[in-house]
Design a protein around this motif. Structure first.
Motif, short mmCIF file in Angstrom:
data_model
loop_
_atom_site.label_atom_id
_atom_site.label_comp_id
_atom_site.label_asym_id
_atom_site.label_seq_id
_atom_site.Cartn_x
_atom_site.Cartn_y
_atom_site.Cartn_z
N ASN A 75 -9.05 12.46 -0.45
CA ASN A 75 -7.61 12.44 -0.65
C ASN A 75 -6.91 11.73 0.51
O ASN A 75 -7.18 12.01 1.68
CB ASN A 75 -7.05 13.86 -0.78
N HIS A 76 -6.02 10.82 0.19
CA HIS A 76 -5.18 10.11 1.16
C HIS A 76 -3.73 10.20 0.70
O HIS A 76 -3.42 10.82 -0.32
CB HIS A 76 -5.60 8.64 1.27
N TYR A 77 -2.87 9.53 1.44
CA TYR A 77 -1.45 9.48 1.10
C TYR A 77 -0.98 8.04 1.21
O TYR A 77 -1.32 7.34 2.16
CB TYR A 77 -0.63 10.36 2.05
N CYS A 78 -0.21 7.61 0.24
CA CYS A 78 0.38 6.29 0.28
C CYS A 78 1.84 6.43 0.72
O CYS A 78 2.66 7.03 0.01
CB CYS A 78 0.31 5.61 -1.09
N GLN A 79 2.14 5.93 1.90
CA GLN A 79 3.50 5.95 2.43
C GLN A 79 4.25 4.74 1.89
O GLN A 79 3.77 3.60 1.99
CB GLN A 79 3.49 5.92 3.96
N VAL A 80 5.42 4.98 1.32
CA VAL A 80 6.24 3.92 0.74
C VAL A 80 7.48 3.76 1.61
O VAL A 80 8.28 4.68 1.75
CB VAL A 80 6.65 4.26 -0.70
N VAL A 81 7.62 2.60 2.22
CA VAL A 81 8.75 2.30 3.12
C VAL A 81 9.55 1.17 2.48
O VAL A 81 8.97 0.17 2.05
CB VAL A 81 8.25 1.87 4.51
N CYS A 82 10.88 1.32 2.42
CA CYS A 82 11.65 0.31 1.69
C CYS A 82 13.09 0.24 2.16
O CYS A 82 13.59 1.13 2.87
CB CYS A 82 11.61 0.59 0.19
N SER A 83 13.74 -0.82 1.75
CA SER A 83 15.19 -1.01 1.86
C SER A 83 15.53 -1.97 0.72
O SER A 83 14.63 -2.38 -0.03
CB SER A 83 15.57 -1.59 3.22
N PRO A 84 16.79 -2.35 0.54
CA PRO A 84 17.09 -3.34 -0.51
C PRO A 84 16.39 -4.67 -0.32
O PRO A 84 16.36 -5.50 -1.23
CB PRO A 84 18.62 -3.48 -0.41
N LEU A 85 15.81 -4.91 0.85
CA LEU A 85 15.15 -6.19 1.13
C LEU A 85 13.66 -6.19 0.83
O LEU A 85 13.07 -7.27 0.68
CB LEU A 85 15.34 -6.55 2.61
#
Length: 378
Positions: A75-85
């Motif tokens: 088991n792992h984790y996918c980190q999702v990092v975002c902005s409108p760009l």
């Protein structure tokens, strides 16, 4: 160039991609597709790093969320990092505060610094006086330490328990992050109320939708409690609507009014203990929930990050897991390039073809991010 678009955008497994090519009479092996996928697109990893750095630097705020992932049965984790760009993906073994900090710097090796900011964080963690004296006796102020150097110093302290040691590492790593100049520093991070997202950045903005879900989970039995919950939820979403209106036309007068109204709405008592406890918890998050009054461009929810997480969930549905470090890395890279290209109005296939063919006629996503930030700052 078709392999990444079929796998990333089309959501196809390698077996289905093989059948796709065979249906058109193309002689290709399963091994070639697998080897090409994991090792044939090395240049795109640098593209991901470049656009991530540029987008972090150009974004007034950054959003983050995580979802599950599996790598070779673990088991792992996918980190999702975002902005409108942009939207970036990072599959990691853990989701603790140090891991999040590493993700926010593009998985750069952690460094540590014991300074006044670290001391302030240790005060927040409520370390004992004895532990603080031992730390002061070993750690030299304002000196940057690598991971190995910090571990050596940690063993010199000796008597810290696991939790205290974690807090010390977090405090010193965050202090270094706030002081360093190698990677753009995020000023505002928007997330849910999970502890691993707290304290890293100067400001933390919380999602109103996440907070509102807690009210929906309440299950009153007595009719008077049902009415009280209904009234509070009406007030909650009415206030939310007022914040949306403020974002479109912010004024000092409306900011003052909304600040006072927040105290009024979330200082009430109803006699329904569970509801009153929930209201008090919302009141305690006032600074994080009302950060939008200082920064009207902030969204009121973390939906962008959650939508990004669905892309990883879809990949998990199709392939269940990645089998190797290389496979995990290329999956994250192409999801990042695909989702970022969509936000910038770029054809994912055309972009991949341009790079794979060596033409390099299309501007890089990094340049497009910088241009967009100049014309319409985020």
């Amino acid at each position: 160039s078709l392999i990444p678009i079929l796998k990333t955008e089309g959501g196809m497994s390698e077996k289905r991609i093989l059948e796709f090519f065979q249906n058109f009479g193309i002689e290709i092996s399963a091994a070639y597709i697998s080897q090409q996928w994991t090792g044939g697109y090395e240049l795109f990893h640098q593209e991901k790093s470049d656009l991530y750095r540029a987008a972090i630097a150009a974004s007034e705020y950054v959003q983050i969320d995580d979802t599950s992932a599996r790598v070779n049965g673990i088991n792992h984790y996918c980190q999702v990092v975002c902005s409108p760009l942009f939207t970036g993906y990072f599959t990691v073994p853990n989701k603790d505060r140090l891991t999040v900090l590493s993700v926010l710097t593009d998985l750069a090796p952690l460094h540590y610094r014991y300074d006044q900011h670290a001391i302030k964080l240790l005060n927040t963690f409520n370390l004992s006086d004895k532990a603080r004296r031992e730390i002061d006796a070993v750690l030299v102020p304002d000196v940057v330490m690598t991971e190995d150097e910090f571990i050596d110093k940690f063993f010199e302290i000796g008597s810290l328990g696991k939790k205290q040691g974690t807090h010390l590492a977090e405090a010193c790593a965050i202090a270094y992050y706030r002081h360093q100049t190698d990677f753009p520093i995020i000023n505002i991070l928007m997330a849910d109320d999970a502890p691993q997202f707290k304290l890293i950045t100067e400001h933390l903005a919380l999602c109103w939708v996440h907070d509102g879900r807690h009210y929906k989970k309440l299950t009153p039995i007595v009719p008077i409690h049902e009415d009280a919950l209904s009234d509070v939820r009406d007030l909650y979403w009415s206030y939310y609507t007022d914040l949306l209106k403020y974002k479109h036309a912010p004024t000092v007068e409306e900011k003052t009014r909304l600040t006072g109204k927040f105290d009024e709405v979330f200082s009430s008592t109803t006699g329904y203990d569970d509801l009153d406890d929930r209201i008090a918890k919302t009141l305690a998050k006032k600074a994080e929930l009302l950060l939008v009054l200082e920064h009207p461009k902030l969204p009121l929810h973390n939906n962008d990050a959650e939508l990004g997480a669905r892309v990883q969930a879809r990949a998990r549905d199709v392939s269940f897991q990645t089998r190797s470090t290389a496979g995990t890395k290329i999956k994250d890279t192409f999801m990042t390039i695909n989702q970022t290209a969509k936000k910038l109005g770029v054809s994912f296939y055309d972009y991949v073809l341009d790079r794979v063919s060596g033409a390099f006629k299309l501007p890089s996503l990094t340049d497009l991010i910088t241009q967009k930030a100049r014309t319409s700052p985020i």
